[in-house]
Design a protein around this motif. Structure first.
Motif, short mmCIF file in Angstrom:
data_model
loop_
_atom_site.label_atom_id
_atom_site.label_comp_id
_atom_site.label_asym_id
_atom_site.label_seq_id
_atom_site.Cartn_x
_atom_site.Cartn_y
_atom_site.Cartn_z
N GLU A 487 -6.45 -9.50 -39.94
CA GLU A 487 -6.97 -8.18 -40.28
C GLU A 487 -7.46 -8.18 -41.74
O GLU A 487 -6.87 -7.54 -42.60
CB GLU A 487 -5.90 -7.11 -40.10
N GLU A 489 -9.93 -6.70 -43.11
CA GLU A 489 -10.38 -5.39 -43.60
C GLU A 489 -9.24 -4.62 -44.25
O GLU A 489 -9.43 -3.95 -45.27
CB GLU A 489 -11.00 -4.56 -42.46
N ARG A 490 -8.04 -4.72 -43.67
CA ARG A 490 -6.90 -3.99 -44.23
C ARG A 490 -6.50 -4.56 -45.59
O ARG A 490 -6.16 -3.81 -46.51
CB ARG A 490 -5.71 -4.06 -43.27
N ALA A 493 -9.05 -3.44 -48.11
CA ALA A 493 -8.81 -2.03 -48.45
C ALA A 493 -7.67 -1.93 -49.46
O ALA A 493 -7.69 -1.07 -50.36
CB ALA A 493 -8.49 -1.23 -47.19
N PRO A 572 -17.15 -11.40 -48.59
CA PRO A 572 -16.30 -10.23 -48.85
C PRO A 572 -15.19 -10.50 -49.86
O PRO A 572 -14.70 -9.57 -50.51
CB PRO A 572 -15.73 -9.89 -47.47
N LEU A 581 -17.12 -3.32 -52.93
CA LEU A 581 -15.94 -2.66 -52.35
C LEU A 581 -15.28 -1.72 -53.36
O LEU A 581 -14.98 -0.56 -53.07
CB LEU A 581 -14.95 -3.73 -51.89
#
Length: 742
Positions: A487, A489-490, A493, A572, A581
């Motif tokens: 994961e 993306e988590r 974040a 990313p 981001l």
């Protein structure tokens, strides 16, 4: 030097059988053919370039050799075409040369080919691309060396050939010459006679008196004092040490001691030394400017022998490019052997960042009798460009290898006795000029930053160390382990959220209650800290320029309270992705008005030297809205200007229009490489969710040691941190061997 004409077919015979085993995997069947035929080899290299394995520059260099040889009526064997491209490729990766023994033992690993981020698509339908390992699997080192030695494009350096073969190392001629210049410059200086050779000479006695004045009489070994003595004794010296070991304090005291003995060296006529201070980047120069000025103010000039005064120790630091006199559109500098620098002693800080090209230019520009002192952390990342000069010079620094004669001299001059573990009957000349500072004054025994950096640097990272970081057992370190590789993306974040406020709640006691050398420490912060300071100011159109300068100083200092560092540039997890981001997170909290273009609060990093503006690679500025322009009615008109520190050790601020800035990037996140020469109150190191060749022990260590008081770690995969520490930066070079006794 004459050479026998050598055909591709003869090369193939030398290198081994050309008929592959019928059971070999696809792609290997054409490998021997490529070694035997220049056109086949050219096709292989072109396919590698199309796949992103090689740069266009690498292929272009190979073609250039082919063209130049054809103009001379000679044909280039396929092997030479291959090695020309591969040597160029390795220079692009930071290596000065290729070690052919290592290449043949593990071609894919040595070259990092195929690269992790390059596609592995087929070069022909149904056939996988040939790898370097497959191409060279049948070659033996003796036949390889013999074949190259007979090639017209290769020599031992005595002929002007594009490739130079010495032993089993193959160089581009330019980099072979750089290595020769550096080694010759060091050997020359180590061989110069010294007035300090005799511990009973007037110079040695005065040096001892100066060191007692500067350091006092020590009951235990003082490595700073020993470093001063060793560096004073030679015209070339290296002082290495980790963060907080006192490199700046040591070199300032060293310069004071050298000025004290200037009248006793026999070559000055009683005059003081002309001293210059330099660093590889503007940021590093600015930091040394600030720290050296404070150290000079603390010197006991009235007690030193030799009538040394404050004016005898310079406090202004320049970049190496400015010192040497860079010229537009040329690799040449204004200062060189025919126009040497007017200097007796040159100190270069952050020497780990100096590549082999720049170091060779430095030696070329120094007068033959000038003293060169290099400062730096041998364990930090090497230069972005080719070479790892400081690392090569400090290869034996841990064990010192001082000879008994050196130990006796140190005892006579300083009154201190070396530990037996640092004395070696077989010590080499270079060893006697390298001093390592071994005590950190920045990180106490209980510092998590210090312990983590030490564990990484010595490859002694136990699972309990990361567990302690994760569980908040240190006051100054936290590990915010993400959701894992499944994961990403988590986890990203989490990076954005952490960048907003610095997660003080994650630290023990919310970051409260810590005391630093100058008093209580404020809890850790993120980027909201400097943006609120900028948004809440009360200056108006009638406010003075001095008031706006003060605001800029406060905002720049607040920005330096936190910095996100990463390993990669793209993707990313790299600078590009993380900057976008974090900017979106700040926009969502209405701390910035937009994420694109220029806006108040945008932090920028200068990525190239601009001498017209007085900006250096590594300088950081903040865009601030000021009311200095006027509209048609004469009313104040808000306009953006970018505020930069003066860079000269003063509190001056430079205000520059964004339209004049050409080489820059947003800097909510910066690479660890770019952070060298800087330190931040709170540093966050972000590691990606998969291992990459750039993730090394040196990178992790450098990232950790950029933190002054608070350090946070965020990993996309918990295993990446441990795996990174196992990878080392090992750059191919022959410098250390050139400096060994013949």
């Amino acid at each position: 030097m004459s050479k026998t004409r050598h055909t591709d077919q003869q090369f193939a015979l030398d290198l081994g059988p050309t008929d592959p085993d019928p059971g070999t995997e696809p792609g290997t069947r054409s490998a021997p053919a490529a070694l035997a035929d220049v056109e086949a080899m050219a096709a292989v290299l072109e396919s590698w370039q199309e796949l992103g394995w090689l740069r266009p520059l690498d292929l272009g260099f190979a073609r250039l050799i082919q063209t130049l040889s054809a103009e001379q009526g000679e044909s280039v064997p396929a092997l030479v075409l291959l090695m020309a491209a591969l040597v160029s490729h390795q220079v692009g990766r930071g290596h000065v040369c290729i070690d052919l023994g290592q290449l043949l033992a593990d071609a894919n690993g040595t070259l990092a080919l195929p690269p992790d981020d390059a596609p592995l698509g087929p070069s022909e339908p149904g056939e996988a691309p040939i790898t370097p390992g497959q191409l060279l699997q049948s070659a033996s080192l003796p036949s390889f060396l013999s074949s190259l030695d007979r090639a017209f494009a290769v020599s031992d350096g005595s002929l002007t050939t594009p490739l130079v073969l010495t032993g089993q190392r193959l160089y581009l001629r330019r980099f072979w010459r750089y290595e020769q210049q550096i080694a010759a410059g060091i050997k020359h200086r180590l061989g110069l006679a010294s007035a300090l050779a005799d511990p009973d000479s007037p110079a040695s006695v005065t040096l001892g008196q100066a060191l007692v004045t500067l350091f006092g009489r020590q009951s235990e070994v003082d490595y700073q004092q020993l470093a001063c003595a060793l560096a004073a004794r030679h015209r070339f010296a290296v002082i290495t040490g980790g963060p907080g070991t006192g490199k700046t304090t040591t070199v300032v005291r060293l310069l004071a001691a050298l000025q004290a003995i200037a009248g006793h060296t026999g070559d000055r006529g009683g005059r003081k030394y002309r001293i210059r201070l330099a660093a590889p980047t503007g940021k590093a120069a600015a930091r040394l400017n600030e720290s050296i000025a404070g150290a000079v103010r603390k010197l006991p000039f009235d007690q030193l022998p030799g009538q040394v005064g404050p004016d005898d120790i310079p406090t202004r630091v320049t970049t190496l490019h400015r010192l040497l006199g860079s010229r537009p559109d040329t690799r040449q500098f204004r200062h060189h052997r025919d126009n040497p620098l007017p200097v007796d002693i040159l100190v270069v800080d952050e020497a780990s960042m100096v590549d082999v090209d720049l170091m060779a230019s430095l030696f070329d520009a120094l007068p033959a009798s000038a003293q060169l002192i290099l400062l730096g952390d041998k364990d930090q990342l090497a230069s972005v460009d080719a070479g790892a000069v400081l690392g090569e010079l400090c290869r034996r620094a841990e064990q010192a290898h001082y000879t008994p004669a050196t130990a006796r001299w140190l005892a006579a001059v300083t009154g201190q006795h070396l530990p037996e573990s640092l004395v070696d009957d077989q010590g080499q000349p270079l060893d006697q000029a390298v001093a390592m500072l071994r005590t950190s004054f920045r990180f106490g025994a209980g510092s998590g930053i210090g312990q983590l950096a030490q564990a990484v640097n010595t490859n002694s990272l136990a699972p309990s160390m990361l567990a302690a970081c994760r569980d908040g057992q240190f006051d100054d370190v936290i590990w915010l382990n993400g959701a894992g590789p499944a994961e990403p993306e988590r986890t990203l974040a989490l990076v954005a959220e952490h960048a907003l406020a610095g997660s003080p709640q994650a630290f023990r006691q919310g970051g409260e209650g810590r005391v630093g050398p100058t008093g209580p420490l404020a809890p850790p912060v993120g980027y909201r800290h400097y943006l609120r300071l900028l948004a809440d100011h009360e200056l108006i159109a009638s406010s003075s320029r001095a008031q706006w300068d003060e605001l800029a100083r406060q905002v720049l200092e607040a920005f330096a309270d936190f910095q996100v560092l990463c390993a990669l540039r793209k993707g990313p997890w790299g600078v590009e992705g993380l900057n976008e981001l974090i900017a979106r997170q700040l926009l969502a909290h209405r701390l910035i008005p937009r994420t694109e273009g220029w806006y108040p609060g945008r932090p920028v990093l200068v990525t190239g030297n601009d001498y017209n503006l007085g900006l250096m690679n590594g300088d950081v500025g903040i865009a601030i809205e000021v009311p200095w322009d006027r509209d048609a009615e004469g009313r104040a008109k808000p306009t953006l200007r970018v505020a930069f520190p003066g860079g000269d050790g003063t509190e001056a601020i430079r205000w520059i229009s964004p339209s004049r800035l050409q080489q820059l990037e947003t800097v909510y996140a910066m690479t660890v490489h770019k952070s060298q020469g800087s330190e931040f109150n709170h540093t966050c190191l972000v590691l990606p969710d998969r291992l990459s060749p750039v993730l090394t022990r040196e990178l992790v260590y450098t990232g950790i040691t950029r933190a002054r008081n608070w350090f946070s770690l965020i990993t996309g995969d918990a295993g990446v941190f441990n795996a990174s520490v196992q990878q080392r930066v090992v750059r191919a070079s022959g410098l250390a061997e050139r400096l060994s006794p013949d």
